[in-house]
Write a protein that holds these residues in place. Structure first.
Motif, PDB file in Angstrom:
ATOM      1  N   ALA A 142      -1.510 -26.171  48.271  1.00 51.63           N
ATOM      2  CA  ALA A 142      -2.019 -25.912  49.628  1.00 51.63           C
ATOM      3  C   ALA A 142      -2.288 -24.425  49.769  1.00 51.63           C
ATOM      4  O   ALA A 142      -1.435 -23.593  49.430  1.00 51.63           O
ATOM      5  CB  ALA A 142      -0.999 -26.362  50.669  1.00 51.63           C
ATOM      6  N   VAL A 143      -3.484 -24.076  50.272  1.00 55.21           N
ATOM      7  CA  VAL A 143      -3.891 -22.670  50.351  1.00 55.21           C
ATOM      8  C   VAL A 143      -4.249 -22.297  51.783  1.00 55.21           C
ATOM      9  O   VAL A 143      -4.478 -23.157  52.644  1.00 55.21           O
ATOM     10  CB  VAL A 143      -5.080 -22.383  49.411  1.00 55.21           C
ATOM     11  CG1 VAL A 143      -4.737 -22.761  47.981  1.00 55.21           C
ATOM     12  CG2 VAL A 143      -6.347 -23.114  49.864  1.00 55.21           C
ATOM     13  N   SER A 144      -4.310 -20.999  52.025  1.00 56.57           N
ATOM     14  CA  SER A 144      -4.672 -20.478  53.338  1.00 56.57           C
ATOM     15  C   SER A 144      -6.164 -20.639  53.593  1.00 56.57           C
ATOM     16  O   SER A 144      -6.981 -20.530  52.659  1.00 56.57           O
ATOM     17  CB  SER A 144      -4.306 -18.995  53.430  1.00 56.57           C
ATOM     18  OG  SER A 144      -2.905 -18.803  53.322  1.00 56.57           O
ATOM     19  N   GLY A 145      -6.535 -20.873  54.842  1.00 53.64           N
ATOM     20  CA  GLY A 145      -7.940 -20.970  55.206  1.00 53.64           C
ATOM     21  C   GLY A 145      -8.682 -19.692  54.851  1.00 53.64           C
ATOM     22  O   GLY A 145      -8.223 -18.599  55.161  1.00 53.64           O
ATOM     23  N   LEU A 164       1.897 -22.999  48.846  1.00 53.70           N
ATOM     24  CA  LEU A 164       2.922 -23.899  48.321  1.00 53.70           C
ATOM     25  C   LEU A 164       2.242 -25.038  47.579  1.00 53.70           C
ATOM     26  O   LEU A 164       1.027 -25.224  47.663  1.00 53.70           O
ATOM     27  CB  LEU A 164       3.807 -24.434  49.454  1.00 53.70           C
ATOM     28  CG  LEU A 164       3.119 -25.145  50.612  1.00 53.70           C
ATOM     29  CD1 LEU A 164       2.855 -26.625  50.324  1.00 53.70           C
ATOM     30  CD2 LEU A 164       3.959 -25.039  51.874  1.00 53.70           C
ATOM     31  N   CYS A 165       3.035 -25.812  46.860  1.00 56.82           N
ATOM     32  CA  CYS A 165       2.468 -26.972  46.183  1.00 56.82           C
ATOM     33  C   CYS A 165       3.468 -28.115  46.181  1.00 56.82           C
ATOM     34  O   CYS A 165       4.683 -27.917  46.307  1.00 56.82           O
ATOM     35  CB  CYS A 165       2.030 -26.642  44.763  1.00 56.82           C
ATOM     36  SG  CYS A 165       3.375 -26.283  43.618  1.00 56.82           S
ATOM     37  N   TYR A 199      -5.488 -25.846  53.671  1.00 54.02           N
ATOM     38  CA  TYR A 199      -6.502 -26.601  52.935  1.00 54.02           C
ATOM     39  C   TYR A 199      -5.946 -26.972  51.572  1.00 54.02           C
ATOM     40  O   TYR A 199      -5.206 -26.200  50.956  1.00 54.02           O
ATOM     41  CB  TYR A 199      -7.782 -25.767  52.755  1.00 54.02           C
ATOM     42  CG  TYR A 199      -8.751 -26.369  51.755  1.00 54.02           C
ATOM     43  CD1 TYR A 199      -9.561 -27.450  52.096  1.00 54.02           C
ATOM     44  CD2 TYR A 199      -8.835 -25.869  50.459  1.00 54.02           C
ATOM     45  CE1 TYR A 199     -10.435 -28.019  51.180  1.00 54.02           C
ATOM     46  CE2 TYR A 199      -9.715 -26.430  49.525  1.00 54.02           C
ATOM     47  CZ  TYR A 199     -10.517 -27.506  49.887  1.00 54.02           C
ATOM     48  OH  TYR A 199     -11.358 -28.065  48.976  1.00 54.02           O
ATOM     49  N   TYR A 200      -6.281 -28.175  51.113  1.00 54.19           N
ATOM     50  CA  TYR A 200      -5.936 -28.568  49.749  1.00 54.19           C
ATOM     51  C   TYR A 200      -6.972 -29.559  49.242  1.00 54.19           C
ATOM     52  O   TYR A 200      -7.626 -30.256  50.025  1.00 54.19           O
ATOM     53  CB  TYR A 200      -4.528 -29.167  49.666  1.00 54.19           C
ATOM     54  CG  TYR A 200      -4.308 -30.427  50.468  1.00 54.19           C
ATOM     55  CD1 TYR A 200      -4.460 -31.685  49.894  1.00 54.19           C
ATOM     56  CD2 TYR A 200      -3.925 -30.373  51.808  1.00 54.19           C
ATOM     57  CE1 TYR A 200      -4.244 -32.849  50.624  1.00 54.19           C
ATOM     58  CE2 TYR A 200      -3.704 -31.521  52.550  1.00 54.19           C
ATOM     59  CZ  TYR A 200      -3.872 -32.768  51.959  1.00 54.19           C
ATOM     60  OH  TYR A 200      -3.664 -33.910  52.681  1.00 54.19           O
ATOM     61  N   ARG A 201      -7.132 -29.591  47.951  1.00 53.32           N
ATOM     62  CA  ARG A 201      -8.057 -30.530  47.322  1.00 53.32           C
ATOM     63  C   ARG A 201      -7.408 -31.904  47.220  1.00 53.32           C
ATOM     64  O   ARG A 201      -6.303 -32.038  46.699  1.00 53.32           O
ATOM     65  CB  ARG A 201      -8.487 -30.039  45.931  1.00 53.32           C
ATOM     66  CG  ARG A 201      -9.574 -29.003  45.974  1.00 53.32           C
ATOM     67  CD  ARG A 201     -10.019 -28.578  44.591  1.00 53.32           C
ATOM     68  NE  ARG A 201     -10.502 -29.695  43.775  1.00 53.32           N
ATOM     69  CZ  ARG A 201     -11.098 -29.554  42.586  1.00 53.32           C
ATOM     70  NH1 ARG A 201     -11.288 -28.328  42.097  1.00 53.32           N
ATOM     71  NH2 ARG A 201     -11.488 -30.599  41.900  1.00 53.32           N
ATOM     72  N   ARG A 202      -8.105 -32.897  47.689  1.00 53.60           N
ATOM     73  CA  ARG A 202      -7.592 -34.276  47.631  1.00 53.60           C
ATOM     74  C   ARG A 202      -8.009 -34.993  46.361  1.00 53.60           C
ATOM     75  O   ARG A 202      -7.661 -36.160  46.159  1.00 53.60           O
ATOM     76  CB  ARG A 202      -8.085 -35.061  48.855  1.00 53.60           C
ATOM     77  CG  ARG A 202      -7.515 -34.556  50.175  1.00 53.60           C
ATOM     78  CD  ARG A 202      -8.015 -35.388  51.357  1.00 53.60           C
ATOM     79  NE  ARG A 202      -7.815 -36.814  51.144  1.00 53.60           N
ATOM     80  CZ  ARG A 202      -6.675 -37.453  51.365  1.00 53.60           C
ATOM     81  NH1 ARG A 202      -5.614 -36.783  51.792  1.00 53.60           N
ATOM     82  NH2 ARG A 202      -6.587 -38.753  51.157  1.00 53.60           N
TER      83      ARG A 202
END
Length: 468
Positions: free
Chosen positions: A370-373, A420-421, A449-452
């Motif tokens: 998960a990353v920052s916008g 985080l992940c 945001y994270y890649r699904r």
């Protein structure tokens, strides 16, 4: 303790847990204090795994993050503060030093500590300065591969002294052409140029204008390799090695592997296309020549080697070496390693790696970051994070590792691009990915945001169709 032939079985009790391990000879059962350097998700995963060892008396992490504080005690100094590391090793009677990031290795922390009275024999995981140039200098790494017949892309290197020759070279180079800053450039020093004009312009900017600072004073120009990438890791004491689970990471910000490159948006392990025949080539053509090269050149290398590989056709080639574990690959690889990592690292640092055998969990693992916008561009910090009650626990099939976080006024808040992940294990890759996505849905912060679609090409039988 029970003895069966040459094996000695020992049961350790720690808190309310019992753990079983085996060794090929009697081992030193004294607990030790461990110092781990670094502050990212890689270090949280390492701290989680090291804390499980019955050999770990006290775990100290510098500087760490709120996640590593769940596993040990954070210390307030940077991994590159050599004097603080020295003082801590002496004052805390450190029995094992684990260096997570590359910068202190490339800058010579191991050599520095070897010169400190009383620390010459300190077990350290991480190569000495010259060996760390395998990551610190692309030109050094390419020359090492050339000396030891390790397959890699063809290349030339250029500096300000022969810039005009370099411009002429890229002007006529086959396309695409790859330009790499020789030194450390925070993961931003690699450019893939689609036209000769772009290659000339970028080469001039890198060398002539210092686009990546001192890192691009020398530039390696490589042929472009068309294939699929993977990461292979070994633990080596400079003579022997233990192969760890391989991984595939996802660098692009957008689903379907689109958009800008990042530090890594997720990873999967194992890698389905890395079958036994392919991995045998990796062993014989890449890993073993590399380790033999360490021995032949008397390089002081005790630690992890990260082989950034590409499969071209059915052949493996080396893209790059790293002198430490990768991130987010660490977060997907360590949960699959069975056994006592601290004992394995101690044996590595003491030149006893031939005594160690680490098995792998047969289940698949998937890590979603998960990353920052706004990342990998500009992004805001300081947003409160919800859903952190899911903490790593021994034996769990889903884990949360913190990376770019800090504690502020009693709350854990965002402090970096990659925040985080979540890592999940499953009987199939599809099951692992689905579980990681479900866990990620319970976490939140502003702009998250994270890649699904992490692992989308390997999910079976229910692949997720990447977003356009």
């Amino acid at each position: 303790m029970r003895e069966d032939g040459i094996f000695k079985w020992m049961v350790f009790q720690k808190s309310d847990e019992f753990r079983l391990c085996f060794c090929l000879r009697p081992v030193d059962l004294r607990c030790m204090n461990i110092l781990l350097l670094g502050s990212g998700g890689r270090e949280h995963a390492l701290a989680w795994k090291l804390r499980q060892s019955p050999l770990c008396k006290e775990l100290l992490i510098a500087p760490g993050n709120p996640g590593t504080a769940q596993c040990g005690v954070n210390l307030d100094f940077a991994a590159t503060d050599f004097e603080a590391v020295r003082a801590t090793c002496i004052e805390k009677n450190i029995g094992l030093l684990v260096i997570g990031p590359e910068e202190p290795l490339v800058k010579g922390l191991v050599d520095f500590l070897r010169g400190v009275p009383g620390l010459q024999a300190l077990p350290i995981i991480g190569p000495a300065k010259e060996a760390a140039q395998l990551e610190g200098s692309k030109a050094y790494a390419k020359a090492f591969m050339e000396r030891h017949n390790i397959p890699t892309a063809g290349y030339r290197e250029f500096t300000r002294d022969n810039l005009e020759e370099g411009l002429a070279y890229v002007r006529n180079h086959a396309l695409p052409v790859v330009l790499k800053a020789d030194g450390l450039a925070a993961g931003k020093g690699v450019l893939i140029c689609q036209s000769n004009e772009e290659a000339e312009r970028e080469l001039r900017a890198m060398i002539g204008d210092g686009k990546f600072g001192a890192a691009s004073a020398r530039v390696v120009v490589e042929e472009f390799l068309d294939g699929i990438e993977l990461s292979v890791f070994v633990l080596t004491d400079g003579k022997d090695y233990v192969l760890l689970p391989e991984a595939k990471d996802y660098k692009r910000i957008g689903e379907g592997d689109t958009g800008l490159n990042t530090g890594g948006m997720g990873a999967v392990s194992p890698v389905p296309f890395a079958d036994a025949a392919f991995m045998e080539q990796v062993r014989t053509r890449i890993i073993e020549p590399t380790v033999r090269g360490f021995e032949a050149e008397a390089l002081d290398y005790k630690g992890f080697v990260f082989f950034g590989l590409i499969k071209v056709g059915d052949k493996p080639l080396v893209i790059e070496y790293n002198c430490r574990l990768g991130d987010p690959e660490t977060e997907v690889v360590l949960p699959r390693i069975e056994g006592d990592l601290a004992a394995a690292l101690l044996a590595t640092a003491q030149g006893r790696l031939s005594e160690i055998n680490l098995n792998s969990d047969p289940r698949a693992a998937a890590t979603i970051m998960a990353v920052s916008g706004g990342y990998p561009g500009d992004y805001a910090k300081g947003f409160a994070i919800s859903g952190l009650q899911m903490t790593p626990t021994t034996g769990a099939d889903s884990l949360l590792f913190q990376a770019g976080t800090v504690e502020m006024e009693g709350q854990t808040v965002t402090a970096g691009g990659r925040v985080l992940c979540v890592t999940a294990l499953g009987e199939t890759m599809g099951a692992a990915v689905e579980k990681a996505r479900e866990r990620m849905e319970g976490i939140g912060f502003e702009g998250m945001y994270y890649r699904r679609d992490i692992g989308y090409e390997f999910e079976n039988p229910h692949p997720l169709t990447p977003s356009p």
